[in-house]
Write an enzyme that holds these catalytic residues in place. Structure first.
Site, PDB file in Angstrom:
ATOM      1  N   GLU A 209      -6.866   2.043  -3.195  1.00  0.00           N
ATOM      2  CA  GLU A 209      -6.964   0.489  -2.577  1.00  0.00           C
ATOM      3  C   GLU A 209      -7.842  -0.137  -1.753  1.00  0.00           C
ATOM      4  O   GLU A 209      -8.193  -1.211  -1.719  1.00  0.00           O
ATOM      5  CB  GLU A 209      -5.378   0.247  -2.611  1.00  0.00           C
ATOM      6  CG  GLU A 209      -5.205  -1.164  -2.517  1.00  0.00           C
ATOM      7  CD  GLU A 209      -5.220  -1.889  -1.116  1.00  0.00           C
ATOM      8  OE1 GLU A 209      -4.840  -3.179  -1.235  1.00  0.00           O
ATOM      9  OE2 GLU A 209      -5.315  -1.285  -0.329  1.00  0.00           O
ATOM     10  N   GLU A 210      -8.008   0.842  -0.494  1.00  0.00           N
ATOM     11  CA  GLU A 210      -8.567   0.318   0.730  1.00  0.00           C
ATOM     12  C   GLU A 210     -10.021  -0.088   0.537  1.00  0.00           C
ATOM     13  O   GLU A 210     -10.625  -0.545   1.318  1.00  0.00           O
ATOM     14  CB  GLU A 210      -8.339   1.223   1.792  1.00  0.00           C
ATOM     15  CG  GLU A 210      -6.749   1.296   2.239  1.00  0.00           C
ATOM     16  CD  GLU A 210      -6.362   0.072   2.805  1.00  0.00           C
ATOM     17  OE1 GLU A 210      -7.073  -0.765   3.256  1.00  0.00           O
ATOM     18  OE2 GLU A 210      -5.081  -0.063   3.077  1.00  0.00           O
TER      19      GLU A 210
HETATM   20 ZN   LIG Z   1      -4.990  -1.807   4.110  1.00  0.00          ZN
END
Ligand SMILES: [Zn+2]
Length: 355
Positions: A209-210
Site C-alpha cells: 500500500e505504501e
Molecule cells: Zn502510510
C-alpha cells in the site's frame, strides 16, 4: 481488549515488513488466522486472506495493509557506506541517528544512520532540513568490498525498534501504519465467527500500500481476485490532538475517542450508515472525517475494482504517522474491531448497497 489480539498486535508490529517484503508480518497474521478461519490463503502478490462462512452472502472484503515504509539500498560506496532510497514516504528528519536493520539474504545486518557531528555543522547548514539523499547507513564496514559482501543493492530495511506501552493503554511502534489495520480486520473476522454472520466474510492483509495504494498496491489485485460485494478498509488516520496541528484544516481526531468513519464521494452511504447504526446500537463512540474525493488508502483500490465495489473506510487514530514512534490507543484498536464485528453480525442475508 482481549489479550489475544493485543499480543498478536505487538508481534505483528515488531515483525519487519517494508512494502514488497511483507512475508514475516503476513506469516504471523496467517498463523493467527488459521486458529479460527475456515480457510487461509495467499495470492501471487503476497496478499494474505482468511475467510469464514464461504457459502454466505454478501461477500465482504475487509482489508488492512500489512506493509510499512522502509528503506532500500541504492548504492554502496568505496568506503563501505550504504546509500538508501525510501520505500514509501519518509520525513528524512526522523531518520537521523536511527538504528537500521537491513534484511539481507544472509540475515539481518545492523546499521546506523550517520550524520556530521554538531561541532562540524557550520552556519546555515544547521538550519537546513536534512534530505534522504544526504543520509547514509554505516554498517561498520571498512571498505566497499566488505560492505558489498554483506549487503546487496535492492536489500530493504526498517528502523530497529520494538513496541512500547505508553501511559495508560497507548502503544508506540514503528509499523502502526498499518499493521494495526491488518490486526483489526483479523480480529473483526474472529468476532464475526463468534457472533455468527449471514455474510461470507474475508479478512485480507494487503501488501504494497505504501508504494501505490491505487495503481500498484496489492489491494487492487486482491479485490479483483476476490470479487467482493462490499469492502471495509481499515487503516490509520492522523490524530490531530497534539501541538502544531491546525484543526480547521485537518479536523479534530483524538486518541481514545474511537474509530474514525470517513464520509465522502468514495464511501458508500449505505455502508457508512450501517456502520454508524452499529456503533449506536453497541454504544461505541466514533469520530467522523471528511473525505471529499479520494481517500489515499486501499479503499480507493477496492472501490475501483472491476465494475466498482461499495466501500467504507474505518480508521484508527494515529499520532506521528510515518515516524519511528507512531502512537495508537489500544481501546481504539479494540473498538474498531468491535464495531466492524457488530456490523458483520447484523448484515442481512444477501444485503445490497445500491441507493
Ligand atoms: Zn502510510
Amino acid at each position: 481488549m482481549a489479550t489475544e489480539i493485543q499480543d498478536l498486535l505487538i508481534t505483528l508490529l515488531d515483525a519487519p515488513g517494508p512494502s514488497g517484503h511483507e512475508t514475516r508480518a503476513t506469516t504471523v497474521w496467517r498463523e493467527a488466522a488459521a486458529k479460527f478461519a475456515d480457510r487461509v490463503w495467499t495470492d501471487i502478490h503476497g496478499n494474505a486472506f482468511a475467510e469464514i462462512n464461504p457459502e454466505g452472502s454478501p461477500t465482504v472484503m475487509m482489508a488492512g495493509h500489512a506493509d510499512e515504509i522502509g528503506l532500500m539500498v541504492n548504492h554502496i560506496d568505496d568506503d563501505g557506506y550504504v546509500w538508501v532510497v525510501g520505500v514509501g514516504g519518509w520525513d528524512a528528519q526522523v531518520l537521523v541517528g536511527q538504528r537500521i536493520d537491513l534484511l539481507t539474504a544472509g540475515g539481518t545486518v545492523a546499521g546506523v544512520v550517520g550524520r556530521r557531528a554538531i561541532h562540524m555543522i557550520r552556519g546555515d547548514d544547521g538550519e537546513k532540513a536534512v534530505k534522504l539523499k544526504d543520509l547514509w547507513v554505516d554498517i561498520g564496514a571498512s571498505s566497499g568490498e566488505e560492505a558489498r559482501s554483506r549487503v546487496e543493492i535492492g536489500d530493504v530495511g526498517v528502523i530497529r525498534s520494538d513496541t512500547i506501552e505508553l501511559g495508560e493503554g497507548l502503544l508506540a511502534a514503528r509499523s502502526i501504519d498499518n499493521r494495526v489495520g491488518a490486526a483489526v480486520v483479523l480480529d473483526a473476522l474472529r468476532r464475526a465467527a463468534g457472533r455468527g454472520s449471514a455474510a461470507h466474510v474475508v479478512a485480507c492483509a494487503t501488501v504494497q500500500e505504501e508504494i501505490g495504494y491505487l495503481a500498484a498496491g496489492g489491494a487492487r489485485t486482491g479485490a479483483y481476485g476476490l470479487d467482493p460485494d462490499v469492502g471495509i478498509v481499515v487503516d490509520v488516520t492522523h490524530a490531530t490532538d497534539h501541538p502544531t496541528v491546525e484543526k480547521k484544516e485537518h479536523g479534530d481526531v483524538r486518541l481514545g475517542k474511537g474509530p474514525v468513519l470517513a464520509r465522502g464521494a468514495a464511501l458508500n452511504r449505505q455502508v457508512v450508515a450501517g456502520l454508524k447504526a452499529s456503533a449506536e446500537d453497541e454504544g461505541i463512540a466514533i469520530q467522523l472525517q471528511a473525505m471529499p474525493a479520494m481517500t489515499g488508502t486501499d479503499a480507493d483500490a477496492v472501490r475501483m475494482s472491476r465494475a466498482g465495489v461499495p466501500v467504507a473506510l474505518v480508521s484508527v487514530p494515529n499520532r506521528y504517522m510515518h515516524s519511528p514512534n507512531q502512537i495508537v490507543s489500544i481501546a481504539d484498536v479494540d473498538a474498531t474491531a468491535e464495531l466492524i464485528g457488530a456490523w458483520l453480525a447484523g448484515l442481512d442475508d444477501g444485503a445490497d448497497f445500491h441507493d
